[in-house]
Design a protein around this motif. Structure first.
Motif, PDB file in Angstrom:
ATOM      1  N   ARG A 106       0.827  -1.212   0.000  1.00 26.32           N
ATOM      2  CA  ARG A 106       0.000   0.000   0.000  1.00 26.32           C
ATOM      3  C   ARG A 106       0.867   1.271   0.000  1.00 26.32           C
ATOM      4  N   SER A 107       1.919   1.246  -0.807  1.00 26.58           N
ATOM      5  CA  SER A 107       2.805   2.414  -0.895  1.00 26.58           C
ATOM      6  C   SER A 107       2.394   3.308  -2.057  1.00 26.58           C
ATOM      7  N   SER A 108       2.845   4.551  -1.995  1.00 24.20           N
ATOM      8  CA  SER A 108       2.497   5.526  -3.028  1.00 24.20           C
ATOM      9  C   SER A 108       2.982   5.084  -4.399  1.00 24.20           C
ATOM     10  N   ARG A 109       4.178   4.538  -4.452  1.00 19.44           N
ATOM     11  CA  ARG A 109       4.722   4.182  -5.769  1.00 19.44           C
ATOM     12  C   ARG A 109       4.064   2.931  -6.343  1.00 19.44           C
ATOM     13  N   GLN A 110       3.335   2.178  -5.526  1.00 16.71           N
ATOM     14  CA  GLN A 110       2.619   1.004  -6.025  1.00 16.71           C
ATOM     15  C   GLN A 110       1.209   1.343  -6.501  1.00 16.71           C
ATOM     16  N   GLN A 111       0.799   2.588  -6.341  1.00 19.08           N
ATOM     17  CA  GLN A 111      -0.572   2.948  -6.698  1.00 19.08           C
ATOM     18  C   GLN A 111      -0.866   2.646  -8.167  1.00 19.08           C
ATOM     19  N   ARG A 112      -2.108   2.334  -8.410  1.00 14.53           N
ATOM     20  CA  ARG A 112      -2.577   2.131  -9.785  1.00 14.53           C
ATOM     21  C   ARG A 112      -3.858   2.940  -9.947  1.00 14.53           C
ATOM     22  N   ASP A 113      -3.884   3.771 -10.953  1.00 18.40           N
ATOM     23  CA  ASP A 113      -5.026   4.664 -11.191  1.00 18.40           C
ATOM     24  C   ASP A 113      -5.327   5.506  -9.953  1.00 18.40           C
ATOM     25  N   GLY A 114      -4.258   5.919  -9.265  1.00 13.04           N
ATOM     26  CA  GLY A 114      -4.413   6.781  -8.110  1.00 13.04           C
ATOM     27  C   GLY A 114      -4.920   6.094  -6.857  1.00 13.04           C
ATOM     28  N   LYS A 115      -4.963   4.764  -6.865  1.00  7.43           N
ATOM     29  CA  LYS A 115      -5.485   4.033  -5.709  1.00  7.43           C
ATOM     30  C   LYS A 115      -4.395   3.168  -5.087  1.00  7.43           C
ATOM     31  N   TYR A 116      -4.369   3.149  -3.750  1.00 12.05           N
ATOM     32  CA  TYR A 116      -3.442   2.281  -3.035  1.00 12.05           C
ATOM     33  C   TYR A 116      -3.832   0.821  -3.251  1.00 12.05           C
ATOM     34  N   ARG A 117      -2.838  -0.041  -3.316  1.00 14.88           N
ATOM     35  CA  ARG A 117      -3.069  -1.459  -3.570  1.00 14.88           C
ATOM     36  C   ARG A 117      -2.540  -2.310  -2.418  1.00 14.88           C
ATOM     37  N   ASP A 118      -3.311  -3.306  -2.052  1.00 13.91           N
ATOM     38  CA  ASP A 118      -2.842  -4.307  -1.098  1.00 13.91           C
ATOM     39  C   ASP A 118      -2.226  -5.439  -1.917  1.00 13.91           C
ATOM     40  N   VAL A 119      -0.925  -5.341  -2.168  1.00 14.53           N
ATOM     41  CA  VAL A 119      -0.283  -6.308  -3.056  1.00 14.53           C
ATOM     42  C   VAL A 119      -0.166  -7.687  -2.399  1.00 14.53           C
ATOM     43  N   VAL A 120      -0.211  -7.735  -1.074  1.00 13.28           N
ATOM     44  CA  VAL A 120      -0.214  -9.038  -0.393  1.00 13.28           C
ATOM     45  C   VAL A 120      -1.480  -9.799  -0.763  1.00 13.28           C
ATOM     46  N   GLN A 121      -2.616  -9.122  -0.683  1.00  8.72           N
ATOM     47  CA  GLN A 121      -3.874  -9.776  -1.027  1.00  8.72           C
ATOM     48  C   GLN A 121      -3.965 -10.070  -2.519  1.00  8.72           C
ATOM     49  N   GLU A 122      -3.402  -9.212  -3.343  1.00  8.93           N
ATOM     50  CA  GLU A 122      -3.387  -9.480  -4.787  1.00  8.93           C
ATOM     51  C   GLU A 122      -2.664 -10.794  -5.072  1.00  8.93           C
ATOM     52  N   LEU A 123      -1.498 -10.964  -4.464  1.00  8.92           N
ATOM     53  CA  LEU A 123      -0.729 -12.193  -4.676  1.00  8.92           C
ATOM     54  C   LEU A 123      -1.458 -13.392  -4.095  1.00  8.92           C
ATOM     55  N   ALA A 124      -2.021 -13.235  -2.898  1.00 10.05           N
ATOM     56  CA  ALA A 124      -2.753 -14.339  -2.269  1.00 10.05           C
ATOM     57  C   ALA A 124      -3.920 -14.791  -3.146  1.00 10.05           C
ATOM     58  N   GLU A 125      -4.656 -13.840  -3.685  1.00 13.19           N
ATOM     59  CA  GLU A 125      -5.807 -14.178  -4.529  1.00 13.19           C
ATOM     60  C   GLU A 125      -5.370 -14.912  -5.784  1.00 13.19           C
TER      61      GLU A 125
END
Length: 264
Positions: free
Chosen positions: A68-87
């Motif tokens: 959920r870092s600023s540089r990981q944002q996509r379309d201006g939204k924070y991302r939970d990349v842990v949950q993305e990978l888990a899913e």
């Protein structure tokens, strides 16, 4: 921080009714940047999911987890990349906070960041089974350490009904490993009545004083470079191990072990 109930729904996969045999992976993902930094814009987790999927692991321990870092944002939204990978892997995921990226130097009081939901850094655990509880703790940070490190402790009920602990940690690469190792063998992490798996980037050699401390409570199951899989003494036996080359994904390879819980 007290244990927090997570209680996730979902069904258990098929399991051997007689033995609890698990495949465990520990992998430092380098914030998903990749070695050549080519993923530093998109921070796409798909190549990492593709790398891990065929292993069909029961538990995956991940280090250098920027979330959920600023540089990981996509379309201006924070991302939970842990949950993305888990899913993508069909697993349950839990993130373990170590520090806020806005306070990497540790100059500001930690309580300033208590309610921050973004700019997070730490460890993560992916589990094939629902996570019953979790606790994220900061490790000691003595003078001379590079930055704040953490440990994530989870409790999981296996399909056999047995309770185990799975712990992810990442020790400092400059100093403080001895002090940090002391916490890893404390009752905050290990319970003599609960079989425990501890894994992660220890930034230490097997003969270091820090690892000698850890070995008072844990057996080394597998080790490649500074990445380890440990198991609480007398509770597990190793079935197999191998290293999976990660190529451009990370400057670390994935350490993979199959272990079995010893019936008592």
């Amino acid at each position: 921080m007290a244990f927090l109930a997570v209680l996730l729904g979902g069904s258990f996969s098929n399991a051997n009714a007689q033995n609890t045999r698990l495949k465990v992976i520990t992998f430092n993902v380098k914030s998903f940047e990749m070695v050549d930094m080519s993923n530093q814009v998109l921070f796409d987790v798909t190549p990492f999911a593709d790398f891990l999927r065929d292993e069909n692991a029961d538990f995956i321990i991940l280090n250098e987890m920027e979330n959920r870092s600023s540089r990981q944002q996509r379309d201006g939204k924070y991302r939970d990349v842990v949950q993305e990978l888990a899913e993508k892997l069909g697993m349950f995921g839990i993130f373990g906070y170590a520090y806020n990226l806005g306070n990497k130097t540790g100059d500001n009081p930690e309580e300033n960041y208590t309610y921050c939901m973004n700019e997070l850094y730490g460890n993560a655990i992916l589990s094939k089974y629902p996570i019953l509880s979790s606790q994220a703790m900061q490790l000691p940070r003595p003078t001379g350490s590079a930055d704040q490190r953490g440990v994530l402790v989870t409790e999981v009920v296996m399909p056999t009904g047995e309770m185990i602990r799975v712990v992810a940690t990442h020790l400092d690469h400059i100093g403080g490993q001895d002090e940090q190792a002391q916490l890893l063998i404390s009752d905050k992490v290990i319970n003599d009545n609960v079989p425990t798996i501890l894994a992660g980037d220890m930034n230490s050699s097997p003969s270091s004083s820090a690892m000698e401390t850890v070995k008072t409570k844990f057996d080394i199951i597998s080790n490649t470079w500074v990445d380890y899989i440990f198991a609480s003494k007398g509770d597990w036996k190793k079935i197999s191990e191998y290293v999976k080359q990660s190529g451009n994904l990370s400057d670390h390879n994935a350490m993979i072990s199959e272990i079995e819980l010893i019936k008592k």
